[in-house]
Design an enzyme around this catalytic site. Structure first.
Site, PDB file in Angstrom:
ATOM      1  N   GLY A  45       0.827  -1.198   0.000  1.00  0.00           N
ATOM      2  CA  GLY A  45       0.000   0.000   0.000  1.00  0.00           C
ATOM      3  C   GLY A  45       0.863   1.250   0.000  1.00  0.00           C
ATOM      4  CD  GLN A  50       3.582   5.685   2.465  1.00  0.00           C
ATOM      5  OE1 GLN A  50       2.534   5.196   2.091  1.00  0.00           O
ATOM      6  NE2 GLN A  50       4.580   4.945   2.920  1.00  0.00           N
ATOM      7  CB  CYS A  89       5.826   2.035   6.982  1.00  0.00           C
ATOM      8  SG  CYS A  89       5.294   3.533   6.140  1.00  0.00           S
ATOM      9  CG  LEU A  90       6.604   0.691   0.856  1.00  0.00           C
ATOM     10  CD1 LEU A  90       5.757   0.938  -0.381  1.00  0.00           C
ATOM     11  CD2 LEU A  90       7.755  -0.251   0.547  1.00  0.00           C
ATOM     12  CG  HIS A 131       0.046   1.083   7.445  1.00  0.00           C
ATOM     13  ND1 HIS A 131       1.058   0.633   8.262  1.00  0.00           N
ATOM     14  CD2 HIS A 131       0.643   1.911   6.531  1.00  0.00           C
ATOM     15  CE1 HIS A 131       2.212   1.182   7.861  1.00  0.00           C
ATOM     16  NE2 HIS A 131       1.986   1.950   6.815  1.00  0.00           N
ATOM     17  CD  GLU A 132      -0.917   2.395   2.905  1.00  0.00           C
ATOM     18  OE1 GLU A 132      -0.494   3.546   2.739  1.00  0.00           O
ATOM     19  OE2 GLU A 132      -0.169   1.425   3.108  1.00  0.00           O
ATOM     20  CG  HIS A 135       0.844   6.753   5.530  1.00  0.00           C
ATOM     21  ND1 HIS A 135       2.042   7.192   6.041  1.00  0.00           N
ATOM     22  CD2 HIS A 135       1.014   5.421   5.298  1.00  0.00           C
ATOM     23  CE1 HIS A 135       2.896   6.181   6.110  1.00  0.00           C
ATOM     24  NE2 HIS A 135       2.294   5.084   5.667  1.00  0.00           N
TER      25      HIS A 135
HETATM   26 NI    NI Z   1       3.131   3.156   5.545  1.00  0.00          NI
END
Ligand code: NI
Length: 175
Positions: A45, A50, A89-90, A131-132, A135
């Site tokens: 995701g 991000q 997380c990326l 989670h997204e 953000h």
């Molecule tokens: Ni993340």
């Protein structure tokens, strides 16, 4: 277009994102950029902030290969039951930790073409949506941990980033 992923330490990740115009070329482009970028990353995701865009859009692509875009999403319900699951997380590579979240979540959103939908999710999809969504509110998964644990995770991230930059420099010099 593949964009750079914003990493922990950038203010952008702590800001609240703004609603977008549903069904606009700009929104469709943002969704495409998110999917293009996600394809190049080991993740499931990715949210607007991000890639440096403070807009309320995120995308999810699980192992089933289905591309799910969430434009102006709203969490409309969560289950009272919670479950612990290890997240990454990326924007915080190499760092993982257990986070407790509701098992199920209901969400209202628009897809990239402006079509509204309601979704009741459980399992990994419910986990990823939460989670997204975080953000878009300027919240990271490490923010769900106690402050000492959070500090430990941040230090781990910084150490790993240092090692990464050293190995990149090494490669440039051919070693
Ligand atoms: Ni993340």
């Amino acid at each position: 277009m593949v964009r750079d992923v914003v990493l922990l330490g950038s203010d952008i990740l702590e800001k609240t994102s703004n609603p977008v115009e549903v069904s606009s070329d700009e929104t469709r482009r943002l969704v495409e950029d998110l999917f293009d970028t996600l394809e190049t990353c080991p993740g499931i995701g990715l949210a607007g902030p991000q890639i440096g865009v403070l807009k309320r859009v995120f995308v999810i692509k699980l192992d089933d290969g289905v591309r799910r875009a969430f434009v102006n999403p709203q969490i409309t319900g969560t289950s009272p039951e919670t479950v612990q699951y290890e997240e990454g997380c990326l924007s915080i590579p190499d760092v993982w930790c257990n986070v407790v979240r509701p098992v199920r979540v209901s969400v209202f959103a628009y897809d990239e073409n402006g079509k509204p939908f309601n979704l009741d999710a459980d399992g990994i999809l419910a986990r990823c949506i939460q989670h997204e969504y975080d953000h878009l509110e300027g919240r990271l998964f490490i923010d769900h941990t106690a402050s000492e644990e959070r500090e430990r995770l941040v230090r781990r991230f910084e150490k790993k980033q240092l090692l990464r930059s050293k190995s990149r420099r090494g490669k440039r010099h051919g070693s």
